[in-house]
Design a protein around this motif. Structure first.
Motif, PDB file in Angstrom:
ATOM      1  N   ARG A 197       0.831  -1.207   0.000  1.00 29.50           N
ATOM      2  CA  ARG A 197       0.000   0.000   0.000  1.00 29.50           C
ATOM      3  C   ARG A 197       0.870   1.263   0.000  1.00 29.50           C
ATOM      4  O   ARG A 197       0.551   2.245  -0.670  1.00 29.50           O
ATOM      5  CB  ARG A 197      -0.933   0.023   1.214  1.00 29.50           C
ATOM      6  CG  ARG A 197      -1.938  -1.131   1.250  1.00 29.50           C
ATOM      7  CD  ARG A 197      -3.029  -1.130   0.165  1.00 29.50           C
ATOM      8  NE  ARG A 197      -2.717  -1.537  -1.174  1.00 29.50           N
ATOM      9  CZ  ARG A 197      -2.693  -2.767  -1.665  1.00 29.50           C
ATOM     10  NH1 ARG A 197      -2.917  -3.797  -0.896  1.00 29.50           N
ATOM     11  NH2 ARG A 197      -2.424  -3.002  -2.939  1.00 29.50           N
ATOM     12  N   GLN A 198       1.984   1.243   0.726  1.00 31.09           N
ATOM     13  CA  GLN A 198       2.887   2.392   0.741  1.00 31.09           C
ATOM     14  C   GLN A 198       3.494   2.622  -0.642  1.00 31.09           C
ATOM     15  O   GLN A 198       3.561   3.762  -1.115  1.00 31.09           O
ATOM     16  CB  GLN A 198       3.999   2.189   1.777  1.00 31.09           C
ATOM     17  CG  GLN A 198       3.513   2.252   3.200  1.00 31.09           C
ATOM     18  CD  GLN A 198       4.577   1.824   4.195  1.00 31.09           C
ATOM     19  OE1 GLN A 198       5.432   0.988   3.909  1.00 31.09           O
ATOM     20  NE2 GLN A 198       4.526   2.399   5.388  1.00 31.09           N
ATOM     21  N   ILE A 199       3.934   1.563  -1.278  1.00 25.00           N
ATOM     22  CA  ILE A 199       4.524   1.675  -2.616  1.00 25.00           C
ATOM     23  C   ILE A 199       3.466   2.137  -3.614  1.00 25.00           C
ATOM     24  O   ILE A 199       3.736   2.978  -4.470  1.00 25.00           O
ATOM     25  CB  ILE A 199       5.171   0.339  -3.039  1.00 25.00           C
ATOM     26  CG1 ILE A 199       6.399   0.068  -2.161  1.00 25.00           C
ATOM     27  CG2 ILE A 199       5.538   0.351  -4.521  1.00 25.00           C
ATOM     28  CD1 ILE A 199       6.980  -1.322  -2.302  1.00 25.00           C
ATOM     29  N   GLU A 200       2.279   1.620  -3.490  1.00 28.04           N
ATOM     30  CA  GLU A 200       1.172   2.025  -4.350  1.00 28.04           C
ATOM     31  C   GLU A 200       0.941   3.536  -4.238  1.00 28.04           C
ATOM     32  O   GLU A 200       0.760   4.226  -5.242  1.00 28.04           O
ATOM     33  CB  GLU A 200      -0.070   1.258  -3.915  1.00 28.04           C
ATOM     34  CG  GLU A 200      -1.269   1.377  -4.775  1.00 28.04           C
ATOM     35  CD  GLU A 200      -2.382   0.470  -4.270  1.00 28.04           C
ATOM     36  OE1 GLU A 200      -2.837  -0.372  -5.053  1.00 28.04           O
ATOM     37  OE2 GLU A 200      -2.784   0.601  -3.090  1.00 28.04           O
ATOM     38  N   ASN A 201       0.980   4.059  -3.022  1.00 26.29           N
ATOM     39  CA  ASN A 201       0.798   5.497  -2.808  1.00 26.29           C
ATOM     40  C   ASN A 201       1.938   6.299  -3.410  1.00 26.29           C
ATOM     41  O   ASN A 201       1.707   7.358  -3.991  1.00 26.29           O
ATOM     42  CB  ASN A 201       0.670   5.806  -1.315  1.00 26.29           C
ATOM     43  CG  ASN A 201      -0.649   5.341  -0.742  1.00 26.29           C
ATOM     44  OD1 ASN A 201      -1.637   5.222  -1.453  1.00 26.29           O
ATOM     45  ND2 ASN A 201      -0.656   5.056   0.545  1.00 26.29           N
ATOM     46  N   VAL A 202       3.161   5.823  -3.287  1.00 34.71           N
ATOM     47  CA  VAL A 202       4.321   6.518  -3.844  1.00 34.71           C
ATOM     48  C   VAL A 202       4.241   6.551  -5.371  1.00 34.71           C
ATOM     49  O   VAL A 202       4.454   7.588  -5.992  1.00 34.71           O
ATOM     50  CB  VAL A 202       5.632   5.844  -3.395  1.00 34.71           C
ATOM     51  CG1 VAL A 202       6.824   6.346  -4.196  1.00 34.71           C
ATOM     52  CG2 VAL A 202       5.864   6.069  -1.913  1.00 34.71           C
ATOM     53  N   LEU A 203       3.934   5.410  -5.966  1.00 38.92           N
ATOM     54  CA  LEU A 203       3.922   5.306  -7.424  1.00 38.92           C
ATOM     55  C   LEU A 203       2.660   5.889  -8.053  1.00 38.92           C
ATOM     56  O   LEU A 203       2.648   6.204  -9.239  1.00 38.92           O
ATOM     57  CB  LEU A 203       4.069   3.843  -7.856  1.00 38.92           C
ATOM     58  CG  LEU A 203       5.319   3.121  -7.395  1.00 38.92           C
ATOM     59  CD1 LEU A 203       5.315   1.686  -7.895  1.00 38.92           C
ATOM     60  CD2 LEU A 203       6.579   3.846  -7.845  1.00 38.92           C
ATOM     61  N   GLY A 204       1.595   5.974  -7.263  1.00 36.19           N
ATOM     62  CA  GLY A 204       0.335   6.464  -7.801  1.00 36.19           C
ATOM     63  C   GLY A 204      -0.312   5.492  -8.772  1.00 36.19           C
ATOM     64  O   GLY A 204      -1.065   5.887  -9.655  1.00 36.19           O
TER      65      GLY A 204
END
Length: 80
Positions: free
Chosen positions: A58-65
């Protein structure tokens, strides 16, 4: 070298081929490396393919958009 995020069906599924693949754009490398606890791409090579926790995904998803499927086992690795 680049970071690659891949998703596979959970263990026990008859299909063990990659179901999702996302190459991380270079401008996000350091942030993603920090989230998985790696100091560099070179360090990531030593670890091979590493499973990500749901929180890391979820954190990576937020960073990458970009959305990352929640119904797959998600891993990260470094490719040369």
């Amino acid at each position: 070298m680049y970071l690659c995020i891949a998703g596979f069906f959970p263990d026990g599924h008859e299909n063990d081929f990659v179901q999702f693949e996302l190459d991380v754009a270079p401008e996000f490398n350091q942030t993603v490396l920090d989230l998985v606890g790696w100091g560099s791409l070179e360090e990531g090579v030593k670890y091979g393919v590493v499973a990500l926790t749901a929180t890391q995904v979820r954190q990576i998803e937020n960073v990458l958009g970009k959305p990352i499927p929640s119904d797959l086992d998600i891993c990260i690795s470094v490719f040369a």
